[in-house]
Design a protein around this motif. Structure first.
Motif, short mmCIF file in Angstrom:
data_model
loop_
_atom_site.label_atom_id
_atom_site.label_comp_id
_atom_site.label_asym_id
_atom_site.label_seq_id
_atom_site.Cartn_x
_atom_site.Cartn_y
_atom_site.Cartn_z
N ASP A 207 0.80 -1.22 0.00
CA ASP A 207 0.00 0.00 0.00
C ASP A 207 0.84 1.28 0.00
N THR A 208 2.14 1.17 0.28
CA THR A 208 2.94 2.39 0.42
C THR A 208 4.00 2.58 -0.65
N PHE A 209 4.25 1.59 -1.51
CA PHE A 209 5.29 1.77 -2.53
C PHE A 209 4.83 2.83 -3.54
N THR A 210 5.82 3.47 -4.17
CA THR A 210 5.55 4.49 -5.20
C THR A 210 6.40 4.20 -6.43
N ALA A 211 6.13 4.93 -7.51
CA ALA A 211 6.89 4.75 -8.74
C ALA A 211 8.36 5.06 -8.54
N ASP A 212 8.67 5.99 -7.63
CA ASP A 212 10.07 6.36 -7.39
C ASP A 212 10.87 5.21 -6.80
N ASN A 213 10.20 4.27 -6.13
CA ASN A 213 10.92 3.14 -5.53
C ASN A 213 11.54 2.23 -6.58
N PHE A 214 11.09 2.32 -7.84
CA PHE A 214 11.63 1.47 -8.90
C PHE A 214 12.86 2.07 -9.56
N ASP A 215 13.22 3.28 -9.19
CA ASP A 215 14.40 3.94 -9.75
C ASP A 215 15.63 3.46 -8.99
N ASN A 216 16.26 2.40 -9.50
CA ASN A 216 17.40 1.83 -8.79
C ASN A 216 18.71 2.55 -9.08
N THR A 217 18.67 3.64 -9.85
CA THR A 217 19.90 4.42 -10.09
C THR A 217 20.33 5.13 -8.82
N GLU A 218 19.37 5.45 -7.96
CA GLU A 218 19.68 6.12 -6.70
C GLU A 218 19.67 5.16 -5.52
N TYR A 219 19.54 3.88 -5.82
CA TYR A 219 19.42 2.89 -4.75
C TYR A 219 20.76 2.68 -4.06
N GLU A 220 20.74 2.65 -2.75
CA GLU A 220 21.94 2.42 -1.96
C GLU A 220 21.66 1.33 -0.94
N ILE A 221 22.65 0.49 -0.74
CA ILE A 221 22.53 -0.59 0.22
C ILE A 221 23.74 -0.57 1.14
N THR A 222 23.52 -0.81 2.41
CA THR A 222 24.60 -0.84 3.40
C THR A 222 24.87 -2.28 3.79
N VAL A 223 26.12 -2.71 3.59
CA VAL A 223 26.52 -4.07 3.95
C VAL A 223 27.16 -4.03 5.33
#
Length: 465
Positions: A207-223
């Motif tokens: 219910d809370t996801f948006t179209a911007d969430n699919f833009d993985n160019t700005e996606y960052e992950i912390t290991v």
């Protein structure tokens, strides 16, 4: 001496009668035949022959999906250097130690004693279980099912998880005891799967996801890793608390409308990462003028626990059968006759009908059958009967007047050197080929030869392969 008179000789030439040269005559005939054949070949339409073979057509669409799970990022309760008791993607029970915090890094690379090293060896029972998995896999492996390799890997990983976690816990306890420094250990508040990455999407829902969430160019992950400096309130691990998970894929309007019209509630999917194929419950979401497909799954979640974006294929159609070119299919009209009017007669077992002569007598007429419908209607060539013919039902006074027709899709089979219509039932198609049912009555079989361009011939035309 007496003189000798010259004798004159009169030579008369006769016209020689020229005999017939059989060799030249035969050569002329062969030459004329070759010239005529070449002219006919280049002036007539060539017939291309196609050998029917088994095949399949898969219609699929590829997407990059967004994974949504029941998960939470667990924050550190104080500052310190983190040491993990568990391996990543390990299932843990509530109350199981997950990590420890110390004021300085711990040396976890080497064991402190030979006794500890001995304790870190793999249990023989676990080794035997892994060997058994490998033997079973080797005996049943088929090259056509390569994805089973990934299943094997998952089974072995599962077998080793508990043993590895116990060993890692023992090892860290020994390191802490030998370090002589104060170390605080922290346990899991609930059952779940431990993952050592965070990305800020942990609270995302359907219910809370948006179209911007699919833009993985700005996606960052912390290991997160051993001996990292952690501050109070920083994420220290991620805990997944349910086997249920979802993949959200963006859809174009045409695909969304097609799936809605077909009332699709489940769909087959293939994951590009490891070629794993599974079934998912499907539902359509419309939000802000955009369409999304929600794929709900209840298995294999741990396999992709470290992923947020997943390349996935929706297998919308996957049919196997006989593969034939679209150009081979033609449509013909046939007379329909009730099946009970078909009989056998004469000195053979050929199928035929009794045609009324109008004076109370009947004549048996052999026919070729091209199809029999579920309701008992037999399709007969229009060359075998005439419109208006009255048929007599065997051993009855009932009659039937020929006139009703039905269209059949089919191809021209040329196994016997002449074109014979064979019906086809189309299962699926693409731009070039159809997949049709194999082994139908009055249909095609594997390795049959058909005319590639069905419109180039007619029924009973002689075709040389």
């Amino acid at each position: 001496m007496a003189s000798k008179k010259d004798k004159s000789v009169n030579i008369r030439k006769f016209k020689r009668k020229r005999g017939l040269n059989l060799g030249i005559f035969l050569f002329a005939i062969v030459f004329i035949y070759l010239v005529a054949t070449i002219i006919m070949y280049f002036s007539s339409d060539s017939i291309s022959v196609y050998e029917v073979r088994e095949g399949s057509i898969v219609r699929d669409n590829s997407y990059t999906g967004l994974i949504i799970r029941e998960e939470t990022a667990v924050n550190a309760e104080s500052d310190g250097y983190v040491s993990y008791y568990q391996n990543e993607n390990t299932k843990v029970k509530a109350g199981t130690n997950i990590y420890a915090l110390s004021q300085r890094p711990l040396n976890t690379e080497e064991s402190t004693s030979e006794e500890e090293n001995a304790g870190l060896s793999l249990d023989p029972a676990v080794t035997a279980g892994v060997v058994l998995h490998l033997q079973n896999f080797n005996e049943n492996y088929r090259p056509s099912d390569f994805s089973s390799v990934y299943t094997l890997r998952g089974e072995i990983d599962t077998s080793l998880q508990d043993t590895y976690s116990e060993t890692r816990t023992q090892h860290l306890d020994a390191v802490i005891a030998a370090s002589g420094i104060k170390v605080a250990s922290y346990a899991s508040a609930s059952d779940g799967i431990v993952v050592f990455t965070v990305d800020g999407f942990e609270g995302l829902t359907r219910d809370t996801f948006t179209a911007d969430n699919f833009d993985n160019t700005e996606y960052e992950i912390t290991v997160l890793s051993d001996q990292m400096k952690i501050h109070a309130g920083d994420p220290v691990y991620r805990l997944i608390t349910s086997e249920d998970w979802s993949v959200i894929v963006p859809l174009d309007a045409e695909t969304a409308e097609s799936l809605a019209e077909d009332e699709v509630t489940s769909i087959r999917v293939r994951v590009d990462k490891d070629s794993e194929t599974m079934w998912a419950d499907f539902s359509l979401i419309e939000r802000d003028g955009e369409y999304y497909g929600c794929l709900d799954l209840d298995n294999s979640m741990i396999r992709y626990a470290g992923e947020r974006f997943l390349n996935i294929e929706l297998i919308l159609e996957d049919e196997s059968g006989l593969k034939i070119p679209r150009s081979a299919v033609v449509e013909e009209d046939f007379y329909t006759v009730p099946q009970e009017y078909i009989t056998t007669g004469g000195n053979s077992s050929d199928s035929g009908v009794l045609v009324s002569n109008g004076d109370g007598s009947t004549q048996f007429k052999a026919i070729d059958i091209y199809d029999v419908s579920d309701v008992g209607e037999v399709c007969i060539s229009r060359d075998d009967l005439d419109k208006g013919d009255v048929l007599m039902k065997p051993e009855s006074s009932d009659t039937y007047t020929v006139g009703e027709t039905r269209s059949l899709q089919g191809v021209y089979n040329i196994n016997r050197g002449y074109a014979v219509f064979k019906k086809v039932s189309i299962l699926c198609e693409n731009d070039e080929y159809y997949i049709v049912k194999e082994g139908e009555d009055y249909g095609l079989y594997n390795y049959d030869h058909i005319v590639q361009n069905g419109s180039s011939v007619s029924s009973d035309d002689v075709v040389f392969q």
